[in-house]
Design a protein around this motif. Structure first.
Motif, mmCIF file in Angstrom:
data_model
loop_
_atom_site.group_PDB
_atom_site.id
_atom_site.type_symbol
_atom_site.label_atom_id
_atom_site.label_comp_id
_atom_site.label_asym_id
_atom_site.label_seq_id
_atom_site.Cartn_x
_atom_site.Cartn_y
_atom_site.Cartn_z
ATOM 1 N N TYR A 1 -45.621 54.184 104.106
ATOM 2 C CA TYR A 1 -45.986 54.785 105.393
ATOM 3 C C TYR A 1 -46.988 53.919 106.152
ATOM 4 O O TYR A 1 -46.909 53.780 107.379
ATOM 5 N N ALA A 2 -47.931 53.331 105.440
ATOM 6 C CA ALA A 2 -48.912 52.447 106.098
ATOM 7 C C ALA A 2 -48.195 51.246 106.704
ATOM 8 O O ALA A 2 -48.454 50.866 107.859
ATOM 9 N N GLY A 3 -47.285 50.650 105.950
ATOM 10 C CA GLY A 3 -46.532 49.508 106.457
ATOM 11 C C GLY A 3 -45.674 49.879 107.653
ATOM 12 O O GLY A 3 -45.573 49.121 108.631
ATOM 13 N N MET A 4 -45.069 51.063 107.589
ATOM 14 C CA MET A 4 -44.211 51.517 108.677
ATOM 15 C C MET A 4 -45.021 51.731 109.961
ATOM 16 O O MET A 4 -44.620 51.309 111.050
ATOM 17 N N LEU A 5 -46.174 52.370 109.829
ATOM 18 C CA LEU A 5 -47.021 52.614 110.997
ATOM 19 C C LEU A 5 -47.521 51.299 111.595
ATOM 20 O O LEU A 5 -47.568 51.147 112.822
ATOM 21 N N MET A 6 -47.887 50.352 110.748
ATOM 22 C CA MET A 6 -48.372 49.070 111.259
ATOM 23 C C MET A 6 -47.251 48.300 111.953
ATOM 24 O O MET A 6 -47.480 47.647 112.969
ATOM 25 N N ASP A 7 -46.036 48.390 111.427
ATOM 26 C CA ASP A 7 -44.895 47.749 112.084
ATOM 27 C C ASP A 7 -44.639 48.380 113.451
ATOM 28 O O ASP A 7 -44.369 47.674 114.434
ATOM 29 N N VAL A 8 -44.720 49.707 113.508
ATOM 30 C CA VAL A 8 -44.499 50.428 114.761
ATOM 31 C C VAL A 8 -45.505 49.983 115.817
ATOM 32 O O VAL A 8 -45.146 49.745 116.980
ATOM 33 N N GLU A 35 -48.500 53.831 125.558
ATOM 34 C CA GLU A 35 -47.956 55.189 125.597
ATOM 35 C C GLU A 35 -46.661 55.278 124.788
ATOM 36 O O GLU A 35 -46.414 56.285 124.105
ATOM 37 N N HIS A 36 -45.850 54.246 124.837
ATOM 38 C CA HIS A 36 -44.627 54.218 124.028
ATOM 39 C C HIS A 36 -44.980 54.209 122.537
ATOM 40 O O HIS A 36 -44.322 54.872 121.728
ATOM 41 N N ILE A 37 -46.014 53.447 122.184
ATOM 42 C CA ILE A 37 -46.448 53.396 120.778
ATOM 43 C C ILE A 37 -46.907 54.777 120.317
ATOM 44 O O ILE A 37 -46.606 55.199 119.197
ATOM 45 N N LYS A 38 -47.614 55.486 121.174
ATOM 46 C CA LYS A 38 -48.079 56.830 120.816
ATOM 47 C C LYS A 38 -46.888 57.734 120.496
ATOM 48 O O LYS A 38 -46.917 58.498 119.519
ATOM 49 N N ARG A 39 -45.850 57.646 121.312
ATOM 50 C CA ARG A 39 -44.663 58.480 121.074
ATOM 51 C C ARG A 39 -43.997 58.095 119.762
ATOM 52 O O ARG A 39 -43.523 58.958 119.012
ATOM 53 N N ARG A 40 -43.966 56.807 119.450
ATOM 54 C CA ARG A 40 -43.371 56.346 118.197
ATOM 55 C C ARG A 40 -44.184 56.837 116.997
ATOM 56 O O ARG A 40 -43.618 57.197 115.957
ATOM 57 N N ILE A 41 -45.502 56.840 117.141
ATOM 58 C CA ILE A 41 -46.360 57.351 116.067
ATOM 59 C C ILE A 41 -46.074 58.829 115.831
ATOM 60 O O ILE A 41 -45.984 59.290 114.687
ATOM 61 N N GLN A 42 -45.925 59.582 116.905
ATOM 62 C CA GLN A 42 -45.630 61.013 116.767
ATOM 63 C C GLN A 42 -44.285 61.227 116.084
ATOM 64 O O GLN A 42 -44.153 62.118 115.228
ATOM 65 N N ILE A 43 -43.293 60.418 116.431
ATOM 66 C CA ILE A 43 -41.979 60.523 115.783
ATOM 67 C C ILE A 43 -42.107 60.207 114.295
ATOM 68 O O ILE A 43 -41.531 60.892 113.437
ATOM 69 N N THR A 44 -42.878 59.182 113.972
ATOM 70 C CA THR A 44 -43.093 58.808 112.570
ATOM 71 C C THR A 44 -43.796 59.932 111.811
ATOM 72 O O THR A 44 -43.409 60.264 110.677
ATOM 73 N N LEU A 45 -44.803 60.534 112.422
ATOM 74 C CA LEU A 45 -45.530 61.626 111.769
ATOM 75 C C LEU A 45 -44.632 62.836 111.545
ATOM 76 O O LEU A 45 -44.753 63.528 110.529
ATOM 77 N N ARG A 46 -43.730 63.099 112.482
ATOM 78 C CA ARG A 46 -42.787 64.206 112.281
ATOM 79 C C ARG A 46 -41.875 63.898 111.101
ATOM 80 O O ARG A 46 -41.569 64.776 110.290
ATOM 81 N N GLY A 47 -41.425 62.656 110.996
ATOM 82 C CA GLY A 47 -40.586 62.273 109.868
ATOM 83 C C GLY A 47 -41.312 62.371 108.550
ATOM 84 O O GLY A 47 -40.698 62.647 107.500
ATOM 85 N N MET A 48 -42.624 62.166 108.569
ATOM 86 C CA MET A 48 -43.444 62.296 107.364
ATOM 87 C C MET A 48 -43.718 63.755 107.007
ATOM 88 O O MET A 48 -44.204 64.051 105.922
ATOM 89 N N GLY A 49 -43.465 64.652 107.980
ATOM 90 C CA GLY A 49 -43.807 66.048 107.768
ATOM 91 C C GLY A 49 -45.249 66.361 108.104
ATOM 92 O O GLY A 49 -45.785 67.384 107.674
ATOM 93 N N TRP A 50 -45.882 65.479 108.888
ATOM 94 C CA TRP A 50 -47.284 65.670 109.242
ATOM 95 C C TRP A 50 -47.449 66.326 110.615
ATOM 96 O O TRP A 50 -48.547 66.749 110.970
ATOM 97 N N LEU A 51 -46.389 66.386 111.389
ATOM 98 C CA LEU A 51 -46.392 67.099 112.663
ATOM 99 C C LEU A 51 -45.183 68.010 112.686
ATOM 100 O O LEU A 51 -44.135 67.674 112.110
#
Length: 213
Positions: free
Chosen positions: A166-173, A195-211
């Motif tokens: 997850y850390a690697g994925m977020l850093m790549d994003v 702003e696009h990066i923020k949306r990608r982070i939110q998508i990643t967090l949803r996939g992690m089950g954190w949002l």
């Protein structure tokens, strides 16, 4: 006769001078590395910019690799703002926006771009330099982000299958978008990218089950 309380404290000015001299050398090296690159930056050039002798420079840093590692370590806060304040109270996505410094000023954005380009360029040209940075822990951004993910998951009872992934994925994003193939000079365009990066982070967090989905 002066009392012992009024006597000057010995040693402190010398310590402060040493710390200031080290800081000046690091900042001079940073500017030289950004401008000239690792290969074309000599210790003599850094000493000249810092207005110190080469002997003085070598008293602080053993060689150019150690100096480069110190430069990266000194500026790694431009990449990740970690650790976070213990009393910080905000949403998980907002925490990551702050960790990745997605709302920085134009000046800070330019500084971050410079250190990112420096690290990327020199790691490609000198793989052994990249190895040295990791061996000396001058670069530990991924590990720090892993620690944050693990502590946050534990504190908030969130799922975390693999902190390294997850850390690697977020850093790549984030850094994949911050280092576009073409140079972005317009700060407004950089803000759109953020702003696009923020949306990608939110998508990643949803996939992690954190949002929530």
């Amino acid at each position: 006769m002066k009392s012992s309380d009024s006597l000057p404290t010995r040693g402190r000015p010398r310590t402060q001078d040493a710390a200031s001299r080290r800081q000046v050398i690091i900042e001079s090296a940073y500017r030289a590395f950004v401008e000239l690159g690792f290969a074309n930056t000599s210790t003599a050039e850094v000493a000249r910019r810092a207005k110190v002798s080469k002997r003085t420079l070598y008293e602080v840093f053993s060689d150019k690799q150690a100096l480069f590692a110190a430069v990266i370590s000194e500026h790694r806060h431009l990449l990740l703002d970690l650790p976070r304040p213990e009393d910080e109270q905000c949403a998980l996505d907002e925490s990551l926006f702050r960790i990745f410094r997605l709302d920085v000023s134009e000046e800070q954005s330019l500084e971050r771009e410079a250190i990112l380009r420096l690290m990327t360029r020199e790691s490609i040209l000198f793989p052994e330099l990249s190895d040295y940075l990791y061996e000396t822990r001058a670069v530990s951004s991924r590990e720090m982000l892993m620690d944050w993910l693990q502590s946050t998951a534990s504190e908030k009872n969130l799922p975390l299958d693999d902190a390294a992934v997850y850390a690697g994925m977020l850093m790549d994003v984030v850094f994949g978008a911050l280092m576009p193939h073409r140079r972005v000079a317009d700060f407004r365009e950089k803000q759109v990218i953020a702003e696009h990066i923020k949306r990608r982070i939110q998508i990643t967090l949803r996939g992690m089950g954190w949002l929530p989905a």
